[in-house]
Design a protein around this motif. Structure first.
Motif, PDB file in Angstrom:
ATOM      1  N   GLU A 160     -19.126   3.660   9.720  1.00 30.52           N
ATOM      2  CA  GLU A 160     -18.984   2.654  10.782  1.00 30.52           C
ATOM      3  C   GLU A 160     -18.374   3.342  12.005  1.00 30.52           C
ATOM      4  N   GLN A 161     -19.139   3.410  13.091  1.00 36.22           N
ATOM      5  CA  GLN A 161     -18.707   4.217  14.224  1.00 36.22           C
ATOM      6  C   GLN A 161     -17.433   3.671  14.876  1.00 36.22           C
ATOM      7  N   CYS A 162     -17.289   2.354  14.926  1.00 32.35           N
ATOM      8  CA  CYS A 162     -16.110   1.790  15.604  1.00 32.35           C
ATOM      9  C   CYS A 162     -14.858   1.877  14.741  1.00 32.35           C
ATOM     10  N   ASN A 163     -14.990   2.406  13.519  1.00 32.72           N
ATOM     11  CA  ASN A 163     -13.790   2.616  12.710  1.00 32.72           C
ATOM     12  C   ASN A 163     -12.899   3.699  13.329  1.00 32.72           C
ATOM     13  N   PHE A 164     -13.475   4.489  14.235  1.00 32.73           N
ATOM     14  CA  PHE A 164     -12.705   5.521  14.929  1.00 32.73           C
ATOM     15  C   PHE A 164     -12.039   4.981  16.196  1.00 32.73           C
ATOM     16  N   GLY A 165     -12.144   3.674  16.405  1.00 30.43           N
ATOM     17  CA  GLY A 165     -11.610   3.043  17.616  1.00 30.43           C
ATOM     18  C   GLY A 165     -12.731   2.759  18.596  1.00 30.43           C
ATOM     19  N   TRP A 166     -12.545   1.763  19.452  1.00 33.77           N
ATOM     20  CA  TRP A 166     -13.553   1.447  20.480  1.00 33.77           C
ATOM     21  C   TRP A 166     -12.828   0.823  21.663  1.00 33.77           C
ATOM     22  N   ASP A 167     -13.563   0.433  22.696  1.00 35.31           N
ATOM     23  CA  ASP A 167     -12.820  -0.123  23.836  1.00 35.31           C
ATOM     24  C   ASP A 167     -12.431  -1.587  23.609  1.00 35.31           C
ATOM     25  N   GLU A 348     -23.500 -23.601  16.925  1.00 33.31           N
ATOM     26  CA  GLU A 348     -22.968 -24.757  17.660  1.00 33.31           C
ATOM     27  C   GLU A 348     -22.998 -24.521  19.167  1.00 33.31           C
ATOM     28  N   ALA A 349     -22.938 -23.257  19.561  1.00 35.52           N
ATOM     29  CA  ALA A 349     -23.027 -22.948  20.998  1.00 35.52           C
ATOM     30  C   ALA A 349     -24.486 -22.774  21.422  1.00 35.52           C
ATOM     31  N   HIS A 350     -25.413 -23.289  20.624  1.00 30.43           N
ATOM     32  CA  HIS A 350     -26.848 -23.254  20.935  1.00 30.43           C
ATOM     33  C   HIS A 350     -27.401 -21.840  21.063  1.00 30.43           C
ATOM     34  N   MET A 351     -26.768 -20.896  20.392  1.00 33.16           N
ATOM     35  CA  MET A 351     -27.338 -19.549  20.393  1.00 33.16           C
ATOM     36  C   MET A 351     -28.521 -19.531  19.436  1.00 33.16           C
ATOM     37  N   ASN A 352     -29.475 -18.666  19.737  1.00 28.78           N
ATOM     38  CA  ASN A 352     -30.582 -18.482  18.798  1.00 28.78           C
ATOM     39  C   ASN A 352     -30.776 -17.011  18.464  1.00 28.78           C
ATOM     40  N   MET A 353     -29.876 -16.151  18.992  1.00 28.96           N
ATOM     41  CA  MET A 353     -29.998 -14.722  18.659  1.00 28.96           C
ATOM     42  C   MET A 353     -28.635 -14.034  18.681  1.00 28.96           C
ATOM     43  N   LEU A 354     -28.417 -13.160  17.719  1.00 31.63           N
ATOM     44  CA  LEU A 354     -27.264 -12.263  17.747  1.00 31.63           C
ATOM     45  C   LEU A 354     -27.801 -10.841  17.656  1.00 31.63           C
ATOM     46  N   ARG A 355     -27.184  -9.970  18.416  1.00 29.02           N
ATOM     47  CA  ARG A 355     -27.553  -8.552  18.283  1.00 29.02           C
ATOM     48  C   ARG A 355     -26.485  -7.858  17.451  1.00 29.02           C
ATOM     49  N   VAL A 356     -26.885  -7.356  16.286  1.00 29.39           N
ATOM     50  CA  VAL A 356     -25.955  -6.606  15.439  1.00 29.39           C
ATOM     51  C   VAL A 356     -25.903  -5.201  16.026  1.00 29.39           C
ATOM     52  N   TRP A 357     -24.822  -4.952  16.729  1.00 30.94           N
ATOM     53  CA  TRP A 357     -24.659  -3.773  17.575  1.00 30.94           C
ATOM     54  C   TRP A 357     -24.503  -2.486  16.753  1.00 30.94           C
ATOM     55  N   GLY A 358     -25.065  -1.392  17.284  1.00 30.82           N
ATOM     56  CA  GLY A 358     -25.183  -0.130  16.558  1.00 30.82           C
ATOM     57  C   GLY A 358     -23.910   0.658  16.273  1.00 30.82           C
ATOM     58  N   GLY A 359     -22.765   0.171  16.733  1.00 27.73           N
ATOM     59  CA  GLY A 359     -21.532   0.895  16.415  1.00 27.73           C
ATOM     60  C   GLY A 359     -20.804   0.312  15.221  1.00 27.73           C
ATOM     61  N   GLY A 360     -21.450  -0.683  14.580  1.00 30.21           N
ATOM     62  CA  GLY A 360     -20.770  -1.387  13.484  1.00 30.21           C
ATOM     63  C   GLY A 360     -21.426  -1.138  12.141  1.00 30.21           C
ATOM     64  N   LEU A 361     -22.005  -2.203  11.578  1.00 35.65           N
ATOM     65  CA  LEU A 361     -22.511  -2.157  10.211  1.00 35.65           C
ATOM     66  C   LEU A 361     -23.914  -2.746  10.095  1.00 35.65           C
ATOM     67  N   TYR A 362     -24.658  -2.282   9.102  1.00 32.65           N
ATOM     68  CA  TYR A 362     -25.760  -3.088   8.579  1.00 32.65           C
ATOM     69  C   TYR A 362     -24.997  -4.122   7.766  1.00 32.65           C
ATOM     70  N   GLU A 363     -25.039  -5.371   8.191  1.00 33.05           N
ATOM     71  CA  GLU A 363     -24.100  -6.351   7.677  1.00 33.05           C
ATOM     72  C   GLU A 363     -24.343  -6.729   6.211  1.00 33.05           C
ATOM     73  N   GLU A 364     -23.391  -7.502   5.699  1.00 37.65           N
ATOM     74  CA  GLU A 364     -23.485  -8.028   4.346  1.00 37.65           C
ATOM     75  C   GLU A 364     -24.669  -8.999   4.256  1.00 37.65           C
ATOM     76  N   GLU A 365     -25.222  -9.106   3.053  1.00 34.57           N
ATOM     77  CA  GLU A 365     -26.336 -10.016   2.797  1.00 34.57           C
ATOM     78  C   GLU A 365     -26.022 -11.445   3.275  1.00 34.57           C
ATOM     79  N   VAL A 366     -24.798 -11.881   3.040  1.00 32.30           N
ATOM     80  CA  VAL A 366     -24.439 -13.264   3.360  1.00 32.30           C
ATOM     81  C   VAL A 366     -24.592 -13.544   4.856  1.00 32.30           C
TER      82      VAL A 366
END
Ligand code: BMA
Length: 841
Positions: A160-167, A348-366
């Motif tokens: 996980e790239q942001c485990n080294f710190g991020w802004d 609830e905020a009427h979002m229809n998309m999230l971008r799973v950003w490349g400095g984090g994780l391939y997220e959990e199945e849930v």
């Protein structure tokens, strides 16, 4: 197949030390040390710095396990590690069985030869990732964006790239067994892979192509039985023979119920169950929920260049949402309920998309399951961000190839999956003509992002679109990542570039996958990491909980442009939230009005990994910031907004609809002075056509400006439908700091308890009150609306749902109402009620 679960209680020690501590698997060393009282909470003040030694040490995790004789009679006994973070040496009874170096991969290790009946010892040692990357970087520099916010050189390691710190992130480089671990005993065939491809070309039915692969040799015939159900009812089934480890077939779904993004339709999920049998005996099974839909990124030449729009079931839709970062600095702390709360908040905020950003994780199945359920499309980055990578190294490439294959296979069936994207921001100035100290060559870049990853997506997924990087421009020179004619853009001119909010209205980009503005978390959150003496935004601790080098300074810079100087610390914190909400509202409304040229906007960022000042709209404790409440309005499927011009006195009123069918509204406008006295009003029937933006009227207010002045005018817009107000907005010609607002709007409240434990609060005011919000002094609550504007004579009702049950008396006692003028007045805040607010009677 038999399993022995190995999660739970382990022991850990620092390599070289004799004393052990209890460890929990899945987990990480930081949370184990915290639980054992051996480190202080790194989220508190600057205690993060005291824990630096943890990242510089190697750690061993160990446990005993009892293996029955029968288990060892299986043909294969595999130790399956679903996630090892990261530089792990796995030993069984002292014998090294594997060395691994990728947190994102699953390792299946054949340990049968090393196990014995009865007691065995399993140990996994993690070498310091921080030390490793520092040594690698001394051998050869990896150019990247590094700052004081980071430690180590994350490009060298598949962690996980942001485990080294991020802004926005803490520097707590951790290690451990972060996902499940188990022992599997199997004989004969096992399901190795199931791939389902959807064919929607037949009109009234959908055809599902099924391809099953199995490993292990089975004596005698093996059958593959597949069942498709919807809400428990069988829709189709098929029984196939396994031939040379493979089976292929088709399932037809007549009258398919299609899956749609949030607000555009339902999210029906079909269950696919595959069972492998021999002689009627069940050998293995596999199941997944799928949604029937087509979902692709459409890029075709158009009047403005090349389109960049997502198309669901043949219909283009405007993508609205935010960027997702990991939900906690220590991943094991994010349980299903925390995931649910965040994804539900997005919906609830009427979002229809999230971008799973490349400095984090391939997220959990849930996480993806929830996105399937809530209709949140996922733009999935591969995990590469903000640095260059050693793609010249064959071992690195082989490692990444496996990582990509596994994760594409794991996620490809999710209805929510909208896009695979190579990386975050590598093309943006990091990559150049050749490898030097400053850059990575386009050839080396291409090897991974133009060749390997798209080939894997084609081969393992076959349906989802691929995009090399975010941002990326497919026309002209690809380093031109801000091209307004094609591709996606990260627009940071406001904030990093210090341009005024008005700059947003000059943008005509096709898709804005990042832009953002920071705020402080609310006082309750700040209190968790500060002492009273720290509570000033320039204190050492407040600056420590701010990782963007220009952070607090930049918030204050823009604050002074728009708002009066807040009187105290809490007022500064709340003003920063209103400011952030305004910035993003300003941008999003413009980009929504620019449809169909612009077809998406994802702000930076939805959530936080720890309590910190950041661009998030939901803080670490899941408290919604003002921005999140505002997002719920500016992301509404039908938006009422306006473009004002103080010079001409014109207000161009727009309706922007994402819906797939037209609506009819009555548009009303009420022009008041700053105190809220009506000066002019009007109404008009308007048609809101489907999926489009339209100017429905232009108000001409020059005369009123001449008489009253821009500081003394407010334009209240309302849309009514079927007897209810369905959309609202407020237009002003002057900065809020210059408005001649009544300093005592006298907000009156009345409270009613609902049966379900929530409360309904009715608000009205004597004069105009802007950005009115409710708060419980000592409890958390979610509001149906917040940071609203009150016009005299108009009652607004807000339903308040406390996190924990609370009785009416306590509720009334704790209820506080405030508005803009309370932030810059000289009287200090009281714990309940304010000078401008009367408490419930
Ligand atoms: C973008 C992101 C992140 C960063 C954010 C704020 O560049 O991709 O790397 O946290 O902006 O600076």
């Amino acid at each position: 197949m038999q399993k022995i679960h190995l999660n739970g209680r382990w022991r850990a020690r620092r390599v070289g030390s004799r004393s052990y501590l209890d460890a929990t698997v899945p987990g990480c060393i930081h949370t184990d040390l915290l639980d054992a009282g051996l480190i202080g909470d790194p989220f508190y003040r600057d205690q993060e710095l005291d824990a630096y030694w943890v990242a510089m040490s190697d750690w061993e995790f160990t446990r005993e396990l009892t293996v029955p004789a029968a288990f060892l009679r299986h043909e294969r006994v595999l130790l399956v590690c679903h996630g090892l973070d990261t530089l792990a040496t796995v030993r069984v009874n002292g014998k090294t069985v594997a060395q691994t170096d990728n947190m994102f991969r699953i390792y299946e290790l054949d340990v049968r030869p090393h196990l014995r009946e009865g007691k065995n010892v399993l140990s996994i040692t993690f070498a310091s990732a921080l030390k490793y990357t520092e040594v690698k970087d001394r051998e050869r520099r990896l150019p990247g964006w590094y700052s004081d916010a980071k430690v180590g050189v994350h490009g060298y390691i598949r962690k996980e790239q942001c485990n080294f710190g991020w802004d926005w992130g803490i520097r707590a480089v951790t290690c451990g067994i972060w996902r499940d671990i188990e022992l599997i005993g199997c004989s004969g065939s096992r399901i190795e892979d199931v791939k389902i491809s959807q064919d929607h070309s037949r009109g009234s039915s959908v055809l599902l192509h099924l391809a099953v692969a199995s490993d292990g040799a089975q004596n005698g015939p093996v059958r593959v039985q597949t069942r498709l159900t919807l809400e428990g009812r069988e829709v189709a089934r098929i029984d196939l023979p396994l031939v040379s480890g493979h089976a292929q077939g088709e399932l037809r779904v007549p009258r398919p119920r299609l899956w749609w993004p949030n607000d555009l339709g339902d999210q029906p999920l079909y269950l696919v169950e595959v069972v492998l049998t021999a002689d009627g005996e069940r050998l293995d099974s596999w199941s997944k929920r799928i949604g029937l839909r087509t979902l692709e990124l459409e890029r075709k030449a158009d009047a403005w260049g090349e389109s960049f729009q997502f198309v669901i079931n043949g219909r283009p839709f405007f993508a609205k949402g935010a960027n997702w970062i990991p939900a906690d600095a220590f991943n094991n702390r994010t349980g299903p309920e925390r995931y649910r709360d965040l994804v539900a908040s997005a919906s609830e905020a009427h979002m229809n998309m999230l971008r799973v950003w490349g400095g984090g994780l391939y997220e959990e199945e849930v996480f993806y399951d929830l996105c399937d359920e809530y209709g949140i499309c996922v733009w999935q980055d591969f995990m590469f961000a903000c640095t260059t990578y050693p793609t010249y190294d064959a071992a690195f490439m082989a490692n990444v190839e496996e990582e990509a294959k596994e994760n594409v296979r794991r996620l490809r069936h999710h209805a929510c999956l909208a896009l695979w994207c190579g990386n975050n921001e590598l093309e943006q100035g990091l990559v150049g003509p050749r490898w030097t100290d400053e850059t990575m060559s386009w050839k080396d870049y291409s090897r991974l992002f133009d060749d390997l990853l798209p080939a894997i997506v084609r081969e393992q997924d076959g349906a989802t679109s691929y995009w090399p990087g975010s941002p990326h421009s497919p026309c002209g020179d690809r380093s031109d990542h801000r091209n307004p004619e094609c591709g996606d853009a990260h627009l940071w001119d406001v904030w990093h570039g210090m341009k005024p909010f008005e700059w947003y209205r000059t943008c005509g980009h096709r898709f804005n996958s990042e832009f953002g503005f920071q705020s402080f978390p609310e006082p309750k959150t700040v209190e968790t990491y500060t002492e009273a003496s720290d509570r000033n935004v320039t204190s050492y601790v407040m600056e420590h909980h701010q990782r963007s080098g220009i952070g607090n300074r930049t918030i204050i810079h823009y604050m002074l442009d728009w708002f009066r100087l807040p009187t105290g610390f809490e007022e500064t914190v709340w003003t920063s939230q209103i400011l952030q909400g305004m910035a993003i509202k300003y941008a999003v409304e413009h980009w929504r009005r620019s449809m169909p040229r612009g077809m998406g906007t994802l702000y930076w960022q939805l959530n936080d990994t720890w309590p910190v000042a950041s661009w998030s709209s939901i803080d670490y404790f899941h408290r919604w910031k003002a921005l999140h409440y505002m997002a719920r309005r500016f992301f509404e499927p039908c938006l009422l907004s306006a473009v004002e011009d103080a010079e001409t006195g014109e207000v161009e009123v727009h309706v922007t609809s994402d819906l797939l069918e037209a609506r009819s509204w009555e548009l009303r406008w009420i022009v008041t002075d700053a105190a809220g006295k009506t000066l002019m009003a009007g109404k008009k029937a308007v048609r809101v056509p489907k999926s489009s933006d339209r100017v429905v009227t232009t108000l001409k207010l020059l005369k009123l400006i001449d008489v009253h002045g821009i500081r003394n005018l407010l334009v209240w817009l309302e849309a009514w439908e079927g007897g209810g107000c369905v959309a609202e907005n407020l237009v002003m010609f002057a900065r809020p700091k210059h408005l001649d607002l009544d300093q005592n709007p006298a907000i009156d409240l009345s409270v009613k308890r609902n049966r379900n434990g929530s409360y309904e609060v009715a608000l009205k005011s004597k004069s105009a009150a802007l950005w009115v919000w409710l708060e419980l002094a000592a409890a958390d609550a979610r509001m149906s609306d917040s940071f609203i504007h009150l016009r005299p004579g108009r009652i607004k009702r807000i339903s308040v749902t406390p996190r924990e049950p609370i009785d009416l008396r306590a509720f009334e006692k704790q209820l506080v109402v405030r508005s803009l003028v309370d932030l810059s007045r000289s009287a200090p805040r009281k714990t309940s009620g304010t000078t401008s607010a009367r408490r419930a009677r």
